[in-house]
Scaffold this motif. Structure first.
Motif, mmCIF file in Angstrom:
data_model
loop_
_atom_site.group_PDB
_atom_site.id
_atom_site.type_symbol
_atom_site.label_atom_id
_atom_site.label_comp_id
_atom_site.label_asym_id
_atom_site.label_seq_id
_atom_site.Cartn_x
_atom_site.Cartn_y
_atom_site.Cartn_z
ATOM 1 N N THR A 230 0.827 -1.209 0.000
ATOM 2 C CA THR A 230 0.000 0.000 0.000
ATOM 3 C C THR A 230 0.862 1.260 0.000
ATOM 4 O O THR A 230 0.500 2.268 -0.614
ATOM 5 N N ALA B 126 0.785 4.206 -2.725
ATOM 6 C CA ALA B 126 0.574 5.596 -2.312
ATOM 7 C C ALA B 126 1.734 6.484 -2.769
ATOM 8 O O ALA B 126 1.518 7.618 -3.205
ATOM 9 N N ASP C 236 1.431 9.548 -5.164
ATOM 10 C CA ASP C 236 1.768 10.867 -4.630
ATOM 11 C C ASP C 236 2.951 11.515 -5.337
ATOM 12 O O ASP C 236 3.318 12.638 -5.024
ATOM 13 N N ARG D 89 2.670 14.299 -3.070
ATOM 14 C CA ARG D 89 2.050 13.977 -1.775
ATOM 15 C C ARG D 89 0.927 14.956 -1.419
ATOM 16 O O ARG D 89 0.935 15.603 -0.373
#
Length: 416
Positions: free
Chosen positions: A40, A44, A48, A126
């Protein structure tokens, strides 16, 4: 309550073997949760890497390939985008801002990217974080360069140091007649920007102005002479676009894909990432499957430990029966012991994972650019904990059923 005290007392009496079993389960749970955390976290971090960009434009190719070479600096472009096409796209009313990207050269293993000052203004990662300087400033001169945090750290550079760009990615030919000066060093971002040497779009044209056919011509142009020349590029590798409205993204994408003068392609970064996850989904599933099998193996090891201890505990079971305990009570006690072992292992596994994350997070971020957040146990961790405890009870049911069938006479028999 009495049954719980009996189970805890029995486990305490066999603390060494129980401790090894708990530790084995803890390692397996930590591995499983760690794989999920990295999986994960990788998704991410990839997602990001670029935020707030509506479209990425490049030569017609695969959407994943365009995303990889333009954003992640992986691979190479099959073709470039003509400057005329870039200018026409930039002039469209749907375009709020556009950032050109020119790739192809390198510096000691790091990619060199030509762009404009708008890159520092519009690039987001991000969420809504923008690029910030740890030292120095932006591109104020033709031969200024801004380097990422990893470039500065690994090569020991500081503001004011000279650097020479190499022609191509794996070339021993350098543009040493036109050296650059480090004007700024960016703060750590955890994205491919950290491993990028950024120069101006005009500088890319300047260092190639006397290059033809992959080599430098005999009539070299000095750095001073090139400043007086028209350095408008002929092509760019790709471009990032922000639209005036999200409602106009698909219309602009269709217009770029149907551009009549050359084959172009516009992709939505999020959709291209989804294609990438579909490609690597099989490997992810296999990795999760392996970690699940490790947890199952640890639980079966717990069952084997309980089975092996039944012969030694026959007299203990017989005494319980003689004191009035029913066979069902013996069964529940063994199942409860298994669930306590599984619960202790799962809790210890989450603690080990947290400690490992505290230690590994900065190293993983520095080495791979993966940001692994240190979050409190959430729904996923609680689900895994409950599943492990339940599975421990089911696995412990097998030796418990055997103990259930043991007779009082068998338990009191002295075996030679």
């Amino acid at each position: 309550m009495i049954l719980l005290r009996l189970a805890i007392g029995s486990l305490t009496a066999r603390r060494f073997t129980v401790g090894l079993t708990v530790f084995a389960i803890a390692l397996s749970v930590a591995l499983f949760l760690g794989v999920e955390k990295v999986r994960t976290g990788a998704r991410a971090s990839f997602a990001d890497t670029i935020s707030g960009t509506d479209l990425i434009v490049g030569a017609r190719t695969g959407g994943v390939q365009l995303l990889l070479y333009s954003v992640f600096r992986i691979g190479n472009a099959t073709n470039n985008v003509g400057w005329e096409a870039y200018s026409e796209i930039a002039a469209r009313p749907e375009v709020d801002w556009i950032v050109p990207l020119s790739l192809g050269d390198s510096h000691r293993g790091f990619r060199v990217m030509g762009t404009t000052e708008s890159y520092f203004k519009h690039y987001r990662y991000r969420g809504d974080r923008s690029l910030a300087f740890a030292a120095g400033s932006g591109l104020n001169d033709l031969f200024d360069t801004v380097i990422g945090a990893d470039v500065a750290r690994e090569l020991g550079y500081s503001v004011g140091d000279p650097i020479v760009v190499s022609h191509g990615l794996a070339s021993f030919t350098e543009h040493d007649d036109k050296p650059f000066r480090i004007a700024g060093i960016l703060e750590k971002t955890g994205t491919p920007v950290d491993r990028t040497v950024i120069v101006s779009l005009e500088a890319i044209s300047a260092i190639h102005v006397d290059w033809t056919g992959g080599g430098q011509s005999a009539d070299r142009v000095s750095a001073d002479m090139v400043r007086a020349m028209d350095l408008t590029p002929e092509t760019v590798t790709a471009a990032m676009i922000g639209t005036t409205s999200r409602l106009k993204v698909f219309a602009l994408q269709r217009a770029i894909n149907d551009y009549p003068r050359e084959p172009l392609m516009a992709i939505i970064p999020g959709l291209a990432l989804q294609e990438l996850w579909e490609i690597v989904g099989v490997a992810e599933t296999a990795l999760v499957g392996v970690s699940v099998m490790v947890v199952v193996t640890a639980l079966l090891g717990m069952a084997a430990m309980i089975f092996a201890g039944l012969n030694e505990r026959r007299r203990e079971m017989a005494i319980f029966r003689a004191m009035g305990a029913r066979p069902g009570t013996i069964l529940l006690m063994l199942v409860l012991e298994a669930m306590l072992i599984a619960a202790a292992g799962a809790l210890l596994g989450m603690v080990l994972l947290t400690l490992g994350m505290v230690i590994a997070q900065p190293m993983v971020d520095a080495a791979f650019g993966l940001y692994l957040p240190l979050d409190a146990p959430g729904q996923r961790e609680l689900t895994v904990f409950g599943a492990v405890v339940l599975a421990g009870g089911l696995v412990g049911l097998m030796p418990a059923l055997r103990a259930y069938r043991m007779s009082l006479a068998d338990g009191m028999t002295v075996r030679n």
